[in-house]
Design a protein around this motif. Structure first.
Motif: not given
Length: 105
Positions: A42-43, A102
């Motif tokens: 996610a980073e 996503q």
């Protein structure tokens, strides 16, 4: 899902050749990315070091997935620069395909 990218290389005879680079952004690729960078997926950012690590581990995962088709890891982490230099944009462009839920419209 596996994507195949093509890397222009020079074979052992000094001839131009195309090396197929299988990639899959799998659990093992993400886990190895996290271990190498200390970041969660996610980073993941546009940082070149992040992209390099995720590309490399996605390549290793792709080779392992297709080993019964003759694919093997030909490049170690510290030898992957030429592949990354040539294919980074293509890799970054296909990463969202591995996360269809996503994708941004």
């Amino acid at each position: 899902m596996i994507k195949i990218l093509e890397h222009k290389s020079i074979d052992e005879n000094g001839e131009d050749s195309i090396v197929k680079i299988p990639i899959t952004v799998s659990f093992s690729a993400i886990k190895n990315f996290q271990n190498k960078t200390g970041k969660s997926i996610a980073e993941f950012s546009d940082d070149m070091e992040d992209a390099f690590a995720l590309f490399y581990y996605s390549y290793v995962a792709g080779c392992k997935t297709l080993k019964n088709q003759g694919f093997k890891v030909r490049y170690e982490f510290d030898e992957f620069d030429p592949v990354f230099d040539e294919l980074a944009k293509q890799f970054i462009d296909v990463v969202p395909d591995f996360f269809p839920d996503q994708k941004k419209d």
